[in-house]
Design an enzyme around this catalytic site. Sequence first.
Site, PDB file in Angstrom:
ATOM      1  N   PHE A   1       0.957  -1.097   0.051  1.00  0.00           N
ATOM      2  CA  PHE A   1       0.121   0.017   0.120  1.00  0.00           C
ATOM      3  C   PHE A   1       0.772   1.234   0.093  1.00  0.00           C
ATOM      4  O   PHE A   1       0.625   2.133   0.819  1.00  0.00           O
ATOM      5  CB  PHE A   1      -0.803   0.126   1.062  1.00  0.00           C
ATOM      6  CG  PHE A   1      -2.241   0.877   1.056  1.00  0.00           C
ATOM      7  CD1 PHE A   1      -3.268   0.639   0.018  1.00  0.00           C
ATOM      8  CD2 PHE A   1      -2.262   1.840   1.784  1.00  0.00           C
ATOM      9  CE1 PHE A   1      -4.088   1.329  -0.073  1.00  0.00           C
ATOM     10  CE2 PHE A   1      -3.581   2.591   1.758  1.00  0.00           C
ATOM     11  CZ  PHE A   1      -4.468   2.334   0.526  1.00  0.00           C
TER      12      PHE A   1
ATOM     13  N   THR B   1       2.460  -2.238   8.405  1.00  0.00           N
ATOM     14  CA  THR B   1       1.950  -1.115   9.482  1.00  0.00           C
ATOM     15  C   THR B   1       0.477  -0.554   8.685  1.00  0.00           C
ATOM     16  O   THR B   1       0.437  -0.203   7.559  1.00  0.00           O
ATOM     17  CB  THR B   1       3.147   0.038   9.775  1.00  0.00           C
ATOM     18  OG1 THR B   1       3.378   0.562   8.409  1.00  0.00           O
ATOM     19  CG2 THR B   1       4.244  -0.808  10.248  1.00  0.00           C
TER      20      THR B   1
ATOM     21  N   ARG C   1       6.483  -6.381  -9.615  1.00  0.00           N
ATOM     22  CA  ARG C   1       7.702  -7.326 -10.220  1.00  0.00           C
ATOM     23  C   ARG C   1       7.225  -8.898 -10.593  1.00  0.00           C
ATOM     24  O   ARG C   1       6.441  -9.361  -9.937  1.00  0.00           O
ATOM     25  CB  ARG C   1       8.670  -7.393  -9.262  1.00  0.00           C
ATOM     26  CG  ARG C   1       9.708  -6.097  -8.789  1.00  0.00           C
ATOM     27  CD  ARG C   1      10.411  -5.822 -10.433  1.00  0.00           C
ATOM     28  NE  ARG C   1      11.048  -4.461  -9.917  1.00  0.00           N
ATOM     29  CZ  ARG C   1      10.688  -3.369 -10.630  1.00  0.00           C
ATOM     30  NH1 ARG C   1       9.238  -3.363 -10.986  1.00  0.00           N
ATOM     31  NH2 ARG C   1      11.251  -2.093 -10.425  1.00  0.00           N
TER      32      ARG C   1
ATOM     33  N   GLU D   1      11.692 -11.867 -17.515  1.00  0.00           N
ATOM     34  CA  GLU D   1      11.605 -10.867 -18.459  1.00  0.00           C
ATOM     35  C   GLU D   1      12.913 -10.604 -19.383  1.00  0.00           C
ATOM     36  O   GLU D   1      13.766 -10.353 -18.799  1.00  0.00           O
ATOM     37  CB  GLU D   1      11.194  -9.735 -17.727  1.00  0.00           C
ATOM     38  CG  GLU D   1      10.329  -8.711 -18.521  1.00  0.00           C
ATOM     39  CD  GLU D   1       9.891  -7.345 -17.832  1.00  0.00           C
ATOM     40  OE1 GLU D   1      10.075  -6.334 -18.058  1.00  0.00           O
ATOM     41  OE2 GLU D   1       9.136  -7.566 -16.883  1.00  0.00           O
TER      42      GLU D   1
ATOM     43  N   HIS E   1       5.801  -4.516 -20.116  1.00  0.00           N
ATOM     44  CA  HIS E   1       6.182  -3.635 -18.870  1.00  0.00           C
ATOM     45  C   HIS E   1       6.161  -2.150 -19.627  1.00  0.00           C
ATOM     46  O   HIS E   1       7.016  -1.287 -19.559  1.00  0.00           O
ATOM     47  CB  HIS E   1       7.759  -4.071 -18.863  1.00  0.00           C
ATOM     48  CG  HIS E   1       8.465  -3.434 -17.637  1.00  0.00           C
ATOM     49  ND1 HIS E   1       9.317  -4.393 -16.997  1.00  0.00           N
ATOM     50  CD2 HIS E   1       8.138  -2.676 -16.745  1.00  0.00           C
ATOM     51  CE1 HIS E   1       9.474  -3.818 -15.784  1.00  0.00           C
ATOM     52  NE2 HIS E   1       8.719  -2.707 -15.620  1.00  0.00           N
TER      53      HIS E   1
ATOM     54  N   GLY F   1       4.392   0.090 -17.614  1.00  0.00           N
ATOM     55  CA  GLY F   1       4.191   0.878 -16.367  1.00  0.00           C
ATOM     56  C   GLY F   1       4.327   2.380 -16.223  1.00  0.00           C
ATOM     57  O   GLY F   1       3.535   3.269 -15.966  1.00  0.00           O
TER      58      GLY F   1
END
Length: 323
Positions: free
Chosen positions: A156, A181, A242, A271, A289, A291
Amino acid sequence: MPKPKVLISRRWPAGVEAKLLSLYDVTLNPEDQPLDADAFRGAMQTYDAICPSVCDTLGSDILNAANRRCKIIANFGVGYNHIDIDAARANGLVVTNTPGVLTEATADIAMTLLLMSARRGAEGDRLVRSGLWSGWCPTQMMSSDVTGATLGLIGFGRIAQAMARKAHHGFGMKILYVKPTPADPEVVDDLHAERCASIEELLPRCDYVSLHCPGGNQTRHLMNAERLRQMKPTAHLINTARGDVVDSRALIDALTEKRIAGAGLDVYENEPHLDPGFLKLDNVTLLPHLGSATISTRTAMGEKVLRNLQAFFAGAEPPDRVV
């Protein structure tokens, strides 16, 4: 004083390459072909700085090179699990990365994959291109709803939170997350997000599961056969983190046996040599890939590398030092 010698392992945006050439004795890669291990071993002896990409593997066999000249590995990317950090530290090498500038672009791709997997977008594109589409009918390519569905985020951090904002505010999705956490209360309140105590608690509750954890030994095959079995048969798995976070063979088996509905992948184990089993499946969306692949984002990444190099060669602390 001679300019520091710098190796750029792949092509970068032209504006960043021009700035590097004005400051350093730079070797570019105009053919944009991957460098092999021997090339990197030689580079360790020839250059003051090596600037690899996230697909360049710099293991101990490279970083332990004899007669090493290189002092800094200025990585073009956020993730650095392709670099042997222990070997870098043992050899006194500085390692930097490029955090904070690719958050929105990567979250956009995660949402793209979610939507494509949910609505069978890649499969539909192939159908139209094949010439076999016979026209609309009431039961053709039925798919899954996104609006109002539950999205689970494993990890997160910045990218996961950006995806959560797009999903919650744009599509009314319910947000669950796993994080060691608790997240910032303001973020949690804005997203009405619920923290789960474990991945095992999260998986059975989600219509979509998106991975946002770092790579490396601790997370290798985090999504294995056992955890894939804990997902709903109607659920979809999204990975922009990943490739080695997912056990490829286990995912192929789960998709083949329809134990989960679909997957959207932007990253892969080994990859770019992804498991050919993925290519036989209709219920997986495969992207190369992408992103961070926007002009502004990749330029900003290059500028981050430039700032790290400038600080290092000026004798200052690089702003994005990880080792």
